[in-house]
Design an enzyme around this catalytic site. Structure first.
Site, PDB file in Angstrom:
ATOM      1  CG  ASN A  10      -5.854  -7.906   8.331  1.00  0.00           C
ATOM      2  OD1 ASN A  10      -6.672  -6.751   7.731  1.00  0.00           O
ATOM      3  ND2 ASN A  10      -4.524  -7.862   8.886  1.00  0.00           N
ATOM      4  CD1 TRP A  11     -11.938  -8.244   4.367  1.00  0.00           C
ATOM      5  CD2 TRP A  11     -13.315  -6.727   4.857  1.00  0.00           C
ATOM      6  NE1 TRP A  11     -12.768  -9.275   4.283  1.00  0.00           N
ATOM      7  CE2 TRP A  11     -13.922  -8.376   4.446  1.00  0.00           C
ATOM      8  CE3 TRP A  11     -13.953  -5.902   4.911  1.00  0.00           C
ATOM      9  CZ2 TRP A  11     -15.630  -8.561   4.212  1.00  0.00           C
ATOM     10  CZ3 TRP A  11     -16.134  -6.664   4.667  1.00  0.00           C
ATOM     11  CH2 TRP A  11     -15.552  -7.259   4.035  1.00  0.00           C
ATOM     12  CE  LYS A  12      -2.696  -6.870   5.592  1.00  0.00           C
ATOM     13  NZ  LYS A  12      -1.829  -6.471   4.845  1.00  0.00           N
ATOM     14  CG  HIS A  96      -1.137  -6.911  10.885  1.00  0.00           C
ATOM     15  ND1 HIS A  96      -0.273  -5.945  10.133  1.00  0.00           N
ATOM     16  CD2 HIS A  96      -1.509  -7.964   9.992  1.00  0.00           C
ATOM     17  CE1 HIS A  96      -0.495  -7.014   8.738  1.00  0.00           C
ATOM     18  NE2 HIS A  96      -1.462  -8.128   8.984  1.00  0.00           N
ATOM     19  CD  GLU A  98      -0.499  -3.593   7.373  1.00  0.00           C
ATOM     20  OE1 GLU A  98      -1.535  -3.629   7.461  1.00  0.00           O
ATOM     21  OE2 GLU A  98       0.247  -4.637   6.168  1.00  0.00           O
ATOM     22  CD  GLU A 168      -0.016 -11.915   8.869  1.00  0.00           C
ATOM     23  OE1 GLU A 168      -0.431 -12.099   8.075  1.00  0.00           O
ATOM     24  OE2 GLU A 168       0.225 -10.426   9.092  1.00  0.00           O
ATOM     25  N   GLY A 174       1.432  -8.180   1.474  1.00  0.00           N
ATOM     26  CA  GLY A 174       1.464  -6.742   0.551  1.00  0.00           C
ATOM     27  C   GLY A 174       2.327  -6.330  -0.495  1.00  0.00           C
ATOM     28  CB  SER A 213       2.071 -12.352  -1.313  1.00  0.00           C
ATOM     29  OG  SER A 213       2.748 -11.282  -0.875  1.00  0.00           O
ATOM     30  N   GLY A 234      -4.229 -11.325   2.773  1.00  0.00           N
ATOM     31  CA  GLY A 234      -4.911  -9.435   3.179  1.00  0.00           C
ATOM     32  C   GLY A 234      -5.150  -9.223   1.542  1.00  0.00           C
ATOM     33  N   GLY A 235      -4.817  -8.755   0.625  1.00  0.00           N
ATOM     34  CA  GLY A 235      -5.171  -8.485  -0.411  1.00  0.00           C
ATOM     35  C   GLY A 235      -6.462  -8.894  -1.169  1.00  0.00           C
TER      36      GLY A 235
HETATM   37  O1  LIG Z   1      -1.167  -8.482   6.286  1.00  0.00           O
HETATM   38  C1  LIG Z   1      -1.181  -9.706   5.495  1.00  0.00           C
HETATM   39  C2  LIG Z   1      -3.091 -10.757   6.502  1.00  0.00           C
HETATM   40  O2  LIG Z   1      -3.064  -9.768   7.303  1.00  0.00           O
HETATM   41  C3  LIG Z   1      -1.209 -10.515   4.159  1.00  0.00           C
HETATM   42  O3  LIG Z   1      -1.107  -9.266   3.674  1.00  0.00           O
HETATM   43  P1  LIG Z   1      -1.276  -9.707   1.789  1.00  0.00           P
HETATM   44  O4  LIG Z   1      -1.980 -10.382   1.547  1.00  0.00           O
HETATM   45  O5  LIG Z   1      -1.782  -9.000   0.424  1.00  0.00           O
HETATM   46  O6  LIG Z   1       0.217 -10.160   1.828  1.00  0.00           O
END
Ligand SMILES: O=C(CO)COP(=O)(O)O
Length: 255
Positions: A10-12, A96, A98, A168, A174, A213, A234-235
């Site tokens: 998930n590149w956000k 998600h 967010e 999640e 994050g 994470s 994510g990251g």
């Molecule tokens: O929200 C996430 C994937 O959708 C997880 O993000 P991180 O891997 O950056 O913690």
């Protein structure tokens, strides 16, 4: 039944035209020999078409980070499930944390998105998970059950056929503070058992990803757990080498 693991990036809200090409070129090199694990990337909507071309001929699938509940019409700024299908996306992230937080998306609204994605013949990646405060209050199972029930009680367990659920925990996203493998496994088992109360066969085939994470150091141990069927990353999905290590760890653990 053998569940097939799926690791999705998930590149956000990250990237640009140059980065999309570079990252996908890196992934294609790193992942040319992997087998036994599904791989998907979810770039920002604006770059889906570019990404689709860049992954062509590889087994990397295309995902999207969000979708609207409407298919067309006067809904300024939105992207529909039909458009995502048209562009070649397969996995659609919904719910998600967010979006639940910054866009006030409710369980009911997310359940509508689930139905729209299914109706388009696409695969929902339904994100669920508790906040830190809910975790500390011992409400993890209650929150996950409520988030699942919004779909289960309106669309039935059969709606979960071919679907991906991503657990999640919000406190792990994050933060660098992943859930431990045992912590995640306990919640994943709860999620599967909760669906199994309605339909055991459906529950058995649902892919339950862990997200929060996940990185190249902690992935392998997470994947040793029986109900952790891959990851939503994510990251670490923004770096081809780290993402490839995670994919390879899932393929190796689930052989
Ligand atoms: O929200 C996430 C994937 O959708 C997880 O993000 P991180 O891997 O950056 O913690």
């Amino acid at each position: 039944m053998m569940r097939h693991p799926l690791v999705m990036g998930n590149w956000k809200l990250n990237g640009n035209k140059h980065m999309v090409n570079e990252l996908i070129e890196g992934l294609r090199k790193e992942l040319s020999t992997v087998d036994g694990c599904g791989v998907a990337i979810a770039p920002p909507a604006l770059y889906l078409d570019q990404a689709k071309h860049a992954i062509s001929g590889s087994y990397i699938a295309l995902g999207a980070q969000n979708v609207d509940v409407n298919l067309s019409g006067a809904f300024t700024g939105e992207v529909s499930a039909d458009m995502l299908k048209d562009i070649g996306a397969k996995y659609i992230i919904i719910g998600h944390s967010e979006r639940r937080t910054y866009h006030k998306e409710s369980d009911e609204f997310i359940a509508k998105k689930f139905a729209v994605v299914k109706a388009a013949g696409l695969v929902p990646v339904l994100c669920i998970g508790e906040t830190e405060a809910e975790n500390e209050a011992g409400q993890t199972e209650e929150v996950c059950a409520r988030q699942l029930d919004a779909v289960l009680e309106t669309q039935g367990a059969a709606a979960f056929e071919g679907v991906v659920v991503a657990y999640e925990p919000v406190w792990a996203i994050g933060t660098g503070k992943s859930a431990t493998p045992a912590q995640a496994q306990a919640v994943h088992k709860f999620i599967r058992d909760h669906i199994a109360k309605k339909d055991a066969a459906i529950a058995n085939q649902v892919i339950i990803q862990y997200g929060g994470s996940v990185n190249d150091k902690n992935a392998a141990e997470l994947f040793t757990q029986p109900d952790i069927d891959g990851a939503l990353v994510g990251g670490a999905s923004l770096k081809a080498d780290a993402f490839a290590v995670i994919v390879k760890a899932a393929a190796a653990a689930k052989k």
